[in-house]
Write an enzyme that holds these catalytic residues in place. Structure first.
Site, PDB file in Angstrom:
ATOM      1  N   GLU A 233      24.817  32.724  54.027  1.00 50.24           N
ATOM      2  CA  GLU A 233      25.964  33.440  53.464  1.00 50.24           C
ATOM      3  C   GLU A 233      25.547  34.694  52.702  1.00 50.24           C
ATOM      4  O   GLU A 233      26.200  35.733  52.802  1.00 50.24           O
ATOM      5  CB  GLU A 233      26.762  32.502  52.541  1.00 50.24           C
ATOM      6  CG  GLU A 233      27.384  31.305  53.239  1.00 50.24           C
ATOM      7  CD  GLU A 233      26.400  30.153  53.459  1.00 50.24           C
ATOM      8  OE1 GLU A 233      25.244  30.254  52.970  1.00 50.24           O
ATOM      9  OE2 GLU A 233      26.759  29.166  54.118  1.00 50.24           O
TER      10      GLU A 233
ATOM     11  N   HIS B  23      10.866  52.303  34.777  1.00 53.04           N
ATOM     12  CA  HIS B  23       9.783  51.611  35.478  1.00 53.04           C
ATOM     13  C   HIS B  23       8.836  52.615  36.137  1.00 53.04           C
ATOM     14  O   HIS B  23       9.061  53.041  37.265  1.00 53.04           O
ATOM     15  CB  HIS B  23      10.375  50.685  36.544  1.00 53.04           C
ATOM     16  CG  HIS B  23      11.303  49.642  35.997  1.00 53.04           C
ATOM     17  ND1 HIS B  23      12.570  49.931  35.573  1.00 53.04           N
ATOM     18  CD2 HIS B  23      11.131  48.312  35.799  1.00 53.04           C
ATOM     19  CE1 HIS B  23      13.153  48.818  35.125  1.00 53.04           C
ATOM     20  NE2 HIS B  23      12.305  47.826  35.252  1.00 53.04           N
TER      21      HIS B  23
ATOM     22  N   HIS C 261       4.707  48.018  34.609  1.00 55.84           N
ATOM     23  CA  HIS C 261       5.897  47.746  35.407  1.00 55.84           C
ATOM     24  C   HIS C 261       7.180  48.342  34.834  1.00 55.84           C
ATOM     25  O   HIS C 261       7.819  49.168  35.481  1.00 55.84           O
ATOM     26  CB  HIS C 261       6.096  46.232  35.590  1.00 55.84           C
ATOM     27  CG  HIS C 261       7.388  45.895  36.244  1.00 55.84           C
ATOM     28  ND1 HIS C 261       7.535  45.899  37.605  1.00 55.84           N
ATOM     29  CD2 HIS C 261       8.616  45.595  35.738  1.00 55.84           C
ATOM     30  CE1 HIS C 261       8.787  45.604  37.909  1.00 55.84           C
ATOM     31  NE2 HIS C 261       9.461  45.414  36.787  1.00 55.84           N
TER      32      HIS C 261
END
Lengths: 668, 668
Positions: free
Chosen positions: B408, B28, B259
């Site tokens: 959580e 990337h 990207h």
């Protein structure tokens, strides 16, 4: 209706709830007592529904996201005259076999639009339903689909990350027919919300493109006014309705003591006193019950109007809408799949199964207009977008592809909502390793038994350089562990098409398609229409004689198994290869069929680029397993396969070593 | 330093990154090229660290949350003179065995503070590090711990729900020494962020109690000014640094083409031209490298100052701090555990293992001051708070208990950050079923091999009325599937203490304690100090003679196994019971030990209120399994056990039927 009557109607919810929790000696009285006013206003003045035709397609949807307060919903269903919940069911709250389970369960009773309990899921479901409504509206028009989606959400729903993912997408897509009613009681299990949170929720929702309103959640007119404003908005709306948890309980209201345990006989008695409710447990005075039943009939007029409108729609559109809502696949589907498989047999492409999936989808999407694709920002990697699926955009819902953003959990919960709404089959894409991110919603899709399809690509160390964070190792095992979840791992383009067919035909179980990043040869060269993957496991390459070795494999490792077979056969060891695209479907076969594949005397070997867990079911404790024992590594895929010993040579060596051992043992 | 030199220093990052991706033909380039200016400003002017003493405890922490842009970090580590990453490692980017893995991996090289890649995790890790800093500061004072935590986050990190959970808690707790640098490039894999998101991120962070700033991410002075403002804030700060992805690449900059794939030789050449970088791949001109190396030495002064301050601290405090940072347990720990076990042997309490855990924790927290407890809003249910653990509150970090809220996933990622920071052992609580919600972070704790401990209560249908949404069924199997994760399921108060001891002693693997809601008798009555649970499995109840039947069981089902044993013994069938508190530890035993427990001729039976998957490893395909095959149901726990056939009688009946079959077969 007098405001006193409205108050008494709300009190009916409060006491049914408190008394049912008391009888069960278990449950959550605080939310139903606190949110009773919100619910009374919504259900008696706004929600469009019909208790006698609860599955009327254009009804408003109500998602009870804060599912622990289930007695609120059950009370409503009973009071409004839904047939499934009578007073005896209320009395049997939380008992084995009752429709009135601890948390609302989809399928238990009409009026329960989704299973909730694990917090936040309902927010995603509601976004999914609201999105489904807009998509169907774009296709079938205002006369056929044009309804609102409401969700009652609690503090916990808003804290869960899944909620952020869902609301951000809803705000982006301007789902203005979506309204969240937040039971803003400032209390969670541990105590005050302020113990753990200081978020300005209104500002947060506004930042996500929502309208945000606040009102007194015990003032019926204020609630009604807020809902009216919400309905007129061009954006989704959050209504923060300030309430007192356990409203009416003199000593426990406003505290976490009212949240998750019975109030106790004394406190319930004191609440009766405080709210002026002299009636016995489970007794609703007839004037109040009558008013509730009248409210239940209120919008049957709307249903009849809809029926008139729908009858005026042309027959073809009507038929198509009804087919979609029934969940039947279109008639041309099977033939299209057969045609595609024949093409694959002929062309024998060497493509990644993610690419094969795209090729199959190109055929499927052409004949199945109700598929709605998507990806969590990996569209070009998951290959889930085809020529037919233009993206859905804010204000334009005529497309068939959703850019879910980097929101796996939200995506899966939204897909659940779309499937629950009906009229469409959502499928989506992410990497298999990110199944971990959406597991909460995956589990609920399996528990509810709904048709959602997850394309999960890059399904092993075969993804290569991205390394162990992105390489699934335990994921096949952990997903196969979920009851009622179909996990498919096809080996080539033919199996990929077959698995897609099975996933689309699976009306009562969700599916996961685990697909390779790397190219794979076409291995299924037999040309006929039987869907062999439907067997779960089948002999893809027979032994030259009585099999001395059976190699079981899935997905990208079937190619390796076939290569190993060739080597073993070449040295005089008759070997067969069994492809296992689905453990779950194999378990459903007759015991004769299963025994033929697993109970002969051949040496059993399995190869899968994941962990062994679960494979002993086929190969036994003594079987040889070629796969992973820990996390992967970053490197080119072929090097990783060699490094971790997942090769034909390693398999052959392990087999030959075992055969030699056995021979020695036999000779001893 | 001239601004031109700063620009060239940033360009060094850009070309090392682009060239390494080009050489690997994978990776990337866009993020490192876009965020090079942010990183240059941060590392040359603000971050306090020392490449030659990278584990200096009071260094600033830098979390590279957007892990896919790993070449940014590797470039920095090389340029700054960290010893682990030399130019050859840069050249071996993404190759098997290289420290420069596709995503940054904790443990591969100094300077990599955490493993990132799965998006959003780094946001939670950074919050955990910043919280750990404040907690240690409250205990040890400014002279010992007083540093900043920075995180570089991408659009994807912000979209993930885990980020919302993390930032909401950080804002609530006013972690003002936490600074997020958002690489605000407006691009994700699929294209523009606007395809899927319209969130006003600044407003959202402000709603969560953060300061939010924006700046031009290519203007060094603007970045510096924003960081200065951030450092002075009484709240955590988000800096939205507007950047161009792939900055400098004439044709691909600002698009998703920059990207996740190599730019290509032509585009790299064009970028060299555009940015005036005539140097060969991997060549950094010496004047630039010198400037980077000087920057690397910049804050060694600060380290020396810290060492002087630290040396002036009293010896006891110093010793305690050093012990904690090493991760050694205090000397009284083992004796306290032995004492507690002897008490349990004596008192033989009949308590839920969640209660036994609380009792054990009361002893542990008294002697192990570095434990930091918590719960995701289930404190009273998880029993994770003891008399020593006052809650941590906004601005007051002297407590030892964290109300994580209903978050959580955020909780687990924050715990990872705390453990990575060092100086503390985080443990927390939620229901076992919600392991699904935090699995992404659980997996990373196992991959990194760090000491976090998750108390997961209500570990089966034994939780009763809350029903199938809350009843774990597949969770033990799915957690055991995670490599390097210790899953403990103790049977009584003695085993609970033993498992706690093992979890605390496990320095390179996280632990999960699966604990019952329902009361269980003390079964381990042998009085000695050996930690039998360390064996993973052991005979808890021997057969009267040579065992004809072996029953394996865990947790709450060991009681049932012992009852079944009594019945079988009473009818003349010698039966032994093997308790299996940990599959993982059993696998580590010698083959002799394992064979003694699994390879005799007795009939093998396993009982666990979960699915069979994984148990064949002990009992084989032919073994009898008593457990669940699907989801649970809502009802009182004893009725559920009867309903699903998880009883001593059902076990005895299954055994007797099999023994009768076998006898008939023998007689044939």
């Amino acid at each position: 209706m007098t405001s006193e009557m409205r108050q008494r109607m709300a009190n009916a919810i409060r006491f049914l709830s408190a008394d049912a929790v008391e009888a069960a000696q278990s449950g959550h009285p605080g939310l139903p007592m606190g949110a009773a006013d919100i619910a009374t206003v919504l259900f008696t003045r706004f929600l469009t529904f019909d208790p006698k035709t609860p599955d009327w397609p254009d009804r408003d949807r109500f998602v009870f996201s804060a599912g622990h307060g289930s007695m609120l919903l059950y009370s409503l269903l009973y009071l409004l005259g839904y047939g499934d919940i009578d007073i005896d069911e209320i009395k049997r709250f939380r008992q084995l076999g009752a429709k009135t389970a601890g948390h609302p369960e989809y399928g238990h009773a009409a009026g329960i639009e989704t299973t909730t309990g694990p917090l936040g899921q309902g927010t995603g479901n509601a976004v999914g339903m609201a999105l489904a409504e807009r998509i169907l509206n774009a296709h079938f028009g205002d006369d056929v689909v044009n309804h609102f989606t409401y969700a009652l959400v609690g503090d916990g729903c808003l804290m869960e990350g899944i909620c952020q993912e869902a609301i951000a997408l809803a705000g982006h897509l301007k789902l203005n027919k979506l309204i969240f009613l937040w039971d803003d009681n400032g209390i969670t299990i541990d105590g005050k919300v302020s113990l753990a949170d200081s978020t300005d929720q209104l500002a947060r929702f506004e930042a996500c493109g929502w309208q945000a309103l606040a009102c007194d959640g015990h003032d019926h007119d204020a609630i009604a006014s807020a809902i009216l404003t919400a309905k007129a908005s061009d954006r989704p709306t959050l209504i923060a309705a300030k309430t007192t948890i356990g409203f009416g309980a003199p000593n426990k209201a406003g505290t976490n003591k009212a949240h998750g345990s019975p109030l106790g006989a004394d406190e319930v008695a004191a609440t009766r006193e405080a709210l002026g409710w002299p009636h016995a447990p489970f007794e609703v005075p007839s004037d109040i019950l009558d008013q509730w039943r009248i409210a239940g009939l209120r919008s049957s007029v709307r249903r009849k109007e809809w029926e008139t409108r729908f009858a005026a729609v042309d027959a073809e559109t009507r038929g198509e809408f009804e087919r979609r809502m029934r969940g039947d696949l279109p008639s041309g589907f099977i033939e299209a799949m057969h045609r595609f498989k024949r093409q694959m047999n002929e062309k024998q492409p060497k493509v990644a199964t993610r690419k094969a999936s795209e090729m199959a989808l190109e055929e499927i999407n052409a004949v199945v207009p109700e598929t709605i694709g998507g990806s969590a920002d990996l569209t070009g990697s998951n290959n889930t977008r085809t020529s037919q699926t233009r993206p859905i955009a804010p204000g334009d819902y005529s497309g068939r592809f959703i850019h879910y953003g980097i929101r796996e959990h939200g995506m899966a919960a939204i897909m659940n909502g779309m499937a629950l709404h009906g009229g469409m089959i959502p499928y989506s894409g992410t990497f298999l390793t990110f199944a971990d991110y959406c597991r909460g919603a995956l589990r609920l899709s399996a528990l509810m038994g709904i048709r959602v399809i997850h394309v999960m690509t890059h399904d092993s160390i075969g993804l290569g350089e991205d390394g162990p964070t992105h390489q699934p190792v335990e994921h096949l095992a952990s997903l196969r562990a979920i009851p009622n979840m179909l996990v498919f791992r096809p080996a080539d383009a033919v199996e990929t098409a077959e698995c897609w067919q099975l996933a689309l035909q699976s009306r009562a179980a969700p599916s996961i398609l685990a697909l390779s990043r790397q190219s794979l040869p076409t291995l299924r060269l037999d040309e006929h229409d039987e869907n062999k993957s439907a067997r779960g496991a089948y002999e893809i390459s027979p032994a030259s004689g009585e099999a001395q070795v059976t190699i079981y494999a899935t997905g990208s490792e079937v190619e390796i198994a076939v290569a190993a077979r060739a080597k073993l056969e070449a040295t005089g060891t008759p070997t067969r290869v069994v492809s296992v695209p689905s453990f779950e479907l194999f378990r459903r076969q007759t015991s004769e069929y299963r025994r033929a594949l697993t109970d002969d005397d051949s040496l059993k070997v399995a190869i899968e680029a994941g962990i062994r867990q679960g494979w002993d079911e086929l190969i036994g404790r003594d079987g040889i397993f070629i796969g992973m024992t820990g996390f992967g590594a970053s490197g080119p895929a072929p090097e990783l396969y060699a490094h971790f010993g997942i090769t034909a040579d390693a398999l052959v060596a392990a087999v030959n070593a075992r055969l030699a051992e056995t021979q020695v043992a036999d000779e001893d």
